[in-house]
Design a protein around this motif. Sequence first.
Motif, PDB file in Angstrom:
ATOM      1  N   VAL A  10       6.624   9.051 -11.230  1.00  0.00           N
ATOM      2  CA  VAL A  10       5.604   8.000 -11.310  1.00  0.00           C
ATOM      3  C   VAL A  10       5.381   7.290  -9.975  1.00  0.00           C
ATOM      4  O   VAL A  10       4.384   6.603  -9.802  1.00  0.00           O
ATOM      5  CB  VAL A  10       5.937   6.956 -12.415  1.00  0.00           C
ATOM      6  CG1 VAL A  10       5.907   7.596 -13.785  1.00  0.00           C
ATOM      7  CG2 VAL A  10       7.259   6.276 -12.139  1.00  0.00           C
ATOM      8  N   ARG A  11       6.275   7.476  -9.039  1.00  0.00           N
ATOM      9  CA  ARG A  11       6.095   6.894  -7.701  1.00  0.00           C
ATOM     10  C   ARG A  11       5.485   7.905  -6.722  1.00  0.00           C
ATOM     11  O   ARG A  11       5.309   7.617  -5.552  1.00  0.00           O
ATOM     12  CB  ARG A  11       7.428   6.370  -7.189  1.00  0.00           C
ATOM     13  CG  ARG A  11       7.990   5.246  -8.081  1.00  0.00           C
ATOM     14  CD  ARG A  11       9.336   4.767  -7.603  1.00  0.00           C
ATOM     15  NE  ARG A  11       9.341   4.321  -6.232  1.00  0.00           N
ATOM     16  CZ  ARG A  11       9.110   3.075  -5.831  1.00  0.00           C
ATOM     17  NH1 ARG A  11       8.835   2.150  -6.721  1.00  0.00           N
ATOM     18  NH2 ARG A  11       9.158   2.749  -4.558  1.00  0.00           N
TER      19      ARG A  11
ATOM     20  N   GLU B 221      -6.120   6.031 -18.062  1.00  0.00           N
ATOM     21  CA  GLU B 221      -6.250   4.587 -17.852  1.00  0.00           C
ATOM     22  C   GLU B 221      -5.893   4.174 -16.429  1.00  0.00           C
ATOM     23  O   GLU B 221      -5.931   3.004 -16.088  1.00  0.00           O
ATOM     24  CB  GLU B 221      -5.361   3.812 -18.850  1.00  0.00           C
ATOM     25  CG  GLU B 221      -5.885   3.811 -20.287  1.00  0.00           C
ATOM     26  CD  GLU B 221      -5.552   5.118 -20.996  1.00  0.00           C
ATOM     27  OE1 GLU B 221      -4.436   5.644 -20.814  1.00  0.00           O
ATOM     28  OE2 GLU B 221      -6.430   5.617 -21.722  1.00  0.00           O
ATOM     29  N   GLY B 222      -5.502   5.134 -15.589  1.00  0.00           N
ATOM     30  CA  GLY B 222      -5.171   4.823 -14.196  1.00  0.00           C
ATOM     31  C   GLY B 222      -3.726   4.465 -13.950  1.00  0.00           C
ATOM     32  O   GLY B 222      -3.363   4.088 -12.836  1.00  0.00           O
ATOM     33  N   ARG B 223      -2.871   4.595 -14.967  1.00  0.00           N
ATOM     34  CA  ARG B 223      -1.442   4.290 -14.801  1.00  0.00           C
ATOM     35  C   ARG B 223      -0.732   5.493 -14.170  1.00  0.00           C
ATOM     36  O   ARG B 223      -1.026   6.638 -14.531  1.00  0.00           O
ATOM     37  CB  ARG B 223      -0.814   3.967 -16.149  1.00  0.00           C
ATOM     38  CG  ARG B 223      -1.308   2.675 -16.766  1.00  0.00           C
ATOM     39  CD  ARG B 223      -0.562   2.402 -18.064  1.00  0.00           C
ATOM     40  NE  ARG B 223      -0.780   3.486 -18.995  1.00  0.00           N
ATOM     41  CZ  ARG B 223      -1.543   3.406 -20.091  1.00  0.00           C
ATOM     42  NH1 ARG B 223      -2.134   2.282 -20.395  1.00  0.00           N
ATOM     43  NH2 ARG B 223      -1.701   4.439 -20.878  1.00  0.00           N
ATOM     44  N   PRO B 224       0.211   5.237 -13.234  1.00  0.00           N
ATOM     45  CA  PRO B 224       0.980   6.347 -12.659  1.00  0.00           C
ATOM     46  C   PRO B 224       1.792   7.052 -13.753  1.00  0.00           C
ATOM     47  O   PRO B 224       2.363   6.394 -14.624  1.00  0.00           O
ATOM     48  CB  PRO B 224       1.916   5.663 -11.668  1.00  0.00           C
ATOM     49  CG  PRO B 224       1.362   4.304 -11.443  1.00  0.00           C
ATOM     50  CD  PRO B 224       0.595   3.944 -12.681  1.00  0.00           C
ATOM     51  N   VAL B 225       1.788   8.406 -13.694  1.00  0.00           N
ATOM     52  CA  VAL B 225       2.541   9.205 -14.664  1.00  0.00           C
ATOM     53  C   VAL B 225       3.251  10.335 -13.936  1.00  0.00           C
ATOM     54  O   VAL B 225       2.836  10.767 -12.869  1.00  0.00           O
ATOM     55  CB  VAL B 225       1.618   9.796 -15.767  1.00  0.00           C
ATOM     56  CG1 VAL B 225       1.035   8.696 -16.638  1.00  0.00           C
ATOM     57  CG2 VAL B 225       0.528  10.648 -15.161  1.00  0.00           C
TER      58      VAL B 225
ATOM     59  N   ARG C 133      -2.128  10.198 -12.180  1.00  0.00           N
ATOM     60  CA  ARG C 133      -2.506   9.044 -13.003  1.00  0.00           C
ATOM     61  C   ARG C 133      -3.091   9.531 -14.317  1.00  0.00           C
ATOM     62  O   ARG C 133      -3.738  10.574 -14.376  1.00  0.00           O
ATOM     63  CB  ARG C 133      -3.509   8.179 -12.267  1.00  0.00           C
ATOM     64  CG  ARG C 133      -2.901   7.622 -10.969  1.00  0.00           C
ATOM     65  CD  ARG C 133      -3.670   6.473 -10.423  1.00  0.00           C
ATOM     66  NE  ARG C 133      -2.996   5.941  -9.258  1.00  0.00           N
ATOM     67  CZ  ARG C 133      -2.220   4.866  -9.268  1.00  0.00           C
ATOM     68  NH1 ARG C 133      -2.021   4.203 -10.388  1.00  0.00           N
ATOM     69  NH2 ARG C 133      -1.655   4.438  -8.159  1.00  0.00           N
ATOM     70  N   ASP C 134      -2.854   8.754 -15.342  1.00  0.00           N
ATOM     71  CA  ASP C 134      -3.425   9.092 -16.643  1.00  0.00           C
ATOM     72  C   ASP C 134      -4.871   8.582 -16.727  1.00  0.00           C
ATOM     73  O   ASP C 134      -5.394   8.019 -15.757  1.00  0.00           O
ATOM     74  CB  ASP C 134      -2.553   8.568 -17.787  1.00  0.00           C
ATOM     75  CG  ASP C 134      -2.481   7.051 -17.856  1.00  0.00           C
ATOM     76  OD1 ASP C 134      -3.295   6.365 -17.184  1.00  0.00           O
ATOM     77  OD2 ASP C 134      -1.607   6.537 -18.580  1.00  0.00           O
TER      78      ASP C 134
END
Length: 180
Positions: free
Chosen positions: A114-115, A157-161, A154-155
């Motif tokens: 995720v980073r 919704e823009g969240r790191p994955v 990113r998913d």
Amino acid sequence: MSRPRPEGAWDSWVTNADYPPGSWQKGEASAVGYTLAVDAEGRPTDCTITESTATAALEAETCRLLLERARFRPAQKPDGTPKEGVFSDEIVWKRDQPEFAEPFAVKVAFTVDVRGQIRDCRVVETSGTVPADMQRSLDRRPCPGSTRRKVPYRDAEGRPVARAVTMTISADVVPVSVED
């Protein structure tokens, strides 16, 4: 007084493409020392093998190609007029192969966390003959871009994955049809 000087790209007088097929198949390789007699017009007129551990076939091919392809600026007398001379060197017959001589494939797998950090990078499968330089590189660092800037996936919704990535590097080596 001067000696004959090669004209043009003298490393193209004898190339790996000139290897006699029979010598190639037998694994013959050697350095062939030679001396060329060069006339006042810069053309070789005679070839003498001076030192060699090569077979007669490689020695003969060396002289045949040099007499056909070698060209020189002729030697000169003190007054600058052209004269006959000699030129000596050696040709090394070495069985070099192209970098991608055989078909191969390498499958590499890794995780991007995720980073954006690449983790758990490994070669998961190989087939064929991987070129030696590439194999050494894979042994040191199997993941291309593992020193790149850290950018996560990113998913929607823009969240790191985190993502698992599998990448295949391959080369197919096939004959080319040549039209007459």
